[in-house]
Motif scaffolding. Structure first.
Motif, PDB file in Angstrom:
ATOM      1  N   ASP A   1      36.066  43.464  39.337  1.00 32.20           N
ATOM      2  CA  ASP A   1      36.729  43.171  40.420  1.00 32.20           C
ATOM      3  C   ASP A   1      37.190  41.746  39.819  1.00 32.20           C
ATOM      4  OD1 ASP A   1      34.626  41.244  40.422  1.00 32.20           O
ATOM      5  OD2 ASP A   1      34.437  41.236  42.568  1.00 32.20           O
ATOM      6  N   GLY A   2      38.157  40.831  40.777  1.00 33.76           N
ATOM      7  CA  GLY A   2      38.567  39.465  40.336  1.00 33.76           C
ATOM      8  C   GLY A   2      37.481  38.594  39.677  1.00 33.76           C
ATOM      9  N   GLY A   3      36.471  38.741  40.364  1.00 31.29           N
ATOM     10  CA  GLY A   3      35.457  37.906  39.808  1.00 31.29           C
ATOM     11  C   GLY A   3      34.587  38.222  38.377  1.00 31.29           C
ATOM     12  N   GLY A   4      34.986  39.324  38.016  1.00 37.90           N
ATOM     13  CA  GLY A   4      34.511  39.872  37.009  1.00 37.90           C
ATOM     14  C   GLY A   4      33.118  40.585  36.892  1.00 37.90           C
ATOM     15  N   PHE A   5      32.939  40.948  38.198  1.00 40.39           N
ATOM     16  CA  PHE A   5      31.735  41.948  38.361  1.00 40.39           C
ATOM     17  C   PHE A   5      32.070  43.353  38.458  1.00 40.39           C
ATOM     18  CE2 PHE A   5      30.050  38.265  41.723  1.00 40.39           C
ATOM     19  CZ  PHE A   5      29.550  37.678  40.460  1.00 40.39           C
ATOM     20  N   PRO A   6      31.235  44.102  38.071  1.00 44.41           N
ATOM     21  CA  PRO A   6      31.376  45.443  37.509  1.00 44.41           C
ATOM     22  C   PRO A   6      31.210  46.768  38.709  1.00 44.41           C
ATOM     23  CG  PRO A   6      29.410  44.912  36.732  1.00 44.41           C
ATOM     24  CD  PRO A   6      29.881  43.643  37.174  1.00 44.41           C
TER      25      PRO A   6
END
Length: 148
Positions: free
Chosen positions: A101-106
């Motif tokens: 996602d945009g926050g770097g969470f997978p």
């Protein structure tokens, strides 16, 4: 299942996938392998996308390439998996990241059941999204469709 990815990284071969599986000591689910062989990561066609269900709404920045990142700073499955599972111990070994996602969470697929999860690394939560990749893809919309 149809995933149309653009701006993909250079193609990879089935042999390269086999070598990565061996290197990581895991077996990728067949559905995920077929996605990677068709498109080695990339962004979804049509601009920014949103996964939307009755319980969750998450943005999708891009699908991870396995190897051969097209751009500097693009995460690959190989490096991201090693970092999250072996180095930081933030994900169980049976979770394979395939998008972020945009926050770097997978977004991860559980390799045995092939269920799809969103992993909130900050809160150490594994949120079950869908029973399979087809269902997940079926609930991805453009921003206009999701919020318009």
């Amino acid at each position: 299942m149809t995933i149309k990815l653009i701006d993909s990284s250079p193609a990879l071969t089935a042999d390269e996938l086999d070598k990565i599986e061996s290197k990581l000591g895991i077996t990728f689910p067949p559905t995920l392998k077929s996605v990677w062989l068709a498109n080695n990561g990339g962004v979804l066609e049509g601009g920014r996308r949103v996964y939307q269900s009755t319980k969750y709404e998450n943005d999708i920045k891009y699908f991870l390439p396995v190897l051969h990142a097209k751009n500097a700073g693009t995460l690959t499955v190989d490096t991201f998996y090693k970092a999250l599972v072996y180095e930081k111990k933030l994900l169980p070994e049976n979770f394979i990241p395939f998008a972020i996602d945009g926050g770097g969470f997978p977004y991860c697929i559980e390799r045995n059941e092939e269920t799809v999860y969103f992993c909130d690394l900050e809160n150490q939560e594994e949120n079950l999204l869908e029973p399979d990749l087809d269902s997940f893809v079926g609930k991805i919309f453009t921003e206009d469709e999701a919020w318009g």
